[in-house]
Design a protein around this motif. Sequence first.
Motif, mmCIF file in Angstrom:
data_model
loop_
_atom_site.group_PDB
_atom_site.id
_atom_site.type_symbol
_atom_site.label_atom_id
_atom_site.label_comp_id
_atom_site.label_asym_id
_atom_site.label_seq_id
_atom_site.Cartn_x
_atom_site.Cartn_y
_atom_site.Cartn_z
ATOM 1 N N GLN A 154 38.251 11.683 54.822
ATOM 2 C CA GLN A 154 38.186 13.090 54.947
ATOM 3 C C GLN A 154 37.362 13.465 55.433
ATOM 4 O O GLN A 154 36.236 13.531 55.446
ATOM 5 N N ALA A 155 37.652 14.163 56.831
ATOM 6 C CA ALA A 155 37.206 15.616 57.316
ATOM 7 C C ALA A 155 37.304 16.254 57.315
ATOM 8 O O ALA A 155 38.031 16.760 56.000
ATOM 9 N N GLY A 185 37.893 20.687 56.123
ATOM 10 C CA GLY A 185 38.652 21.399 55.377
ATOM 11 C C GLY A 185 40.152 19.459 56.475
ATOM 12 O O GLY A 185 41.087 20.693 56.751
ATOM 13 N N LYS A 186 39.965 18.828 56.403
ATOM 14 C CA LYS A 186 41.663 18.093 56.784
ATOM 15 C C LYS A 186 42.075 17.509 55.534
ATOM 16 O O LYS A 186 40.373 16.940 54.238
ATOM 17 N N GLU A 187 43.063 17.048 55.014
ATOM 18 C CA GLU A 187 43.540 15.988 54.250
ATOM 19 C C GLU A 187 42.847 14.574 54.488
ATOM 20 O O GLU A 187 42.329 14.203 55.050
ATOM 21 N N ARG A 188 42.838 13.922 53.041
ATOM 22 C CA ARG A 188 42.415 12.615 52.739
ATOM 23 C C ARG A 188 43.087 11.871 53.843
ATOM 24 O O ARG A 188 44.908 12.064 53.765
ATOM 25 N N GLU A 189 43.010 11.225 54.709
ATOM 26 C CA GLU A 189 43.361 10.406 55.564
ATOM 27 C C GLU A 189 43.758 8.898 54.791
ATOM 28 O O GLU A 189 42.508 8.298 54.772
ATOM 29 N N GLU A 209 36.108 11.670 66.609
ATOM 30 C CA GLU A 209 36.826 12.148 65.204
ATOM 31 C C GLU A 209 37.390 11.757 64.279
ATOM 32 O O GLU A 209 38.241 11.236 63.294
ATOM 33 N N ALA A 227 33.795 11.306 59.024
ATOM 34 C CA ALA A 227 34.812 12.222 57.306
ATOM 35 C C ALA A 227 33.808 11.326 56.762
ATOM 36 O O ALA A 227 33.025 10.646 57.292
#
Length: 126
Positions: free
Chosen positions: A39-40, A42-46, A89, A92
Amino acid sequence: EVQLVESGGGLVQTGGSLRLSCAASGFTFDDYAIGWFRQAPGKEREGVSCISSSDGSTYYADSVKGRFTISSDNAKRTVYLQMNSLKPEDTAVYYCAALRSGRLRRWNRSSYYSYWGQGTQVTVSS
């Protein structure tokens, strides 16, 4: 007490490598798959990758195929994520989590996981 403890995160330059470890305890390891999420800010957990403890089958997100390798040492109850050719990228917090083996088809869905670790930070500088 169920525990998943991640280690191995850190700061690395673009193109570098890291190996994350996830040590599991407190549950029947063979009944679960172990997945890695990230998870970065501001982003959703991937969902990144997952490995079945029972048959060793592996799963990867398209974004990491060919760069990351997941493996398991069942005797040590530890799962590893070897990350090569790292990119900015990939930065995270990385989490490992335990998934009941019968739910493997949903390996990349965080809501299906039973137990989670506290996370380890991976930072890739450009």
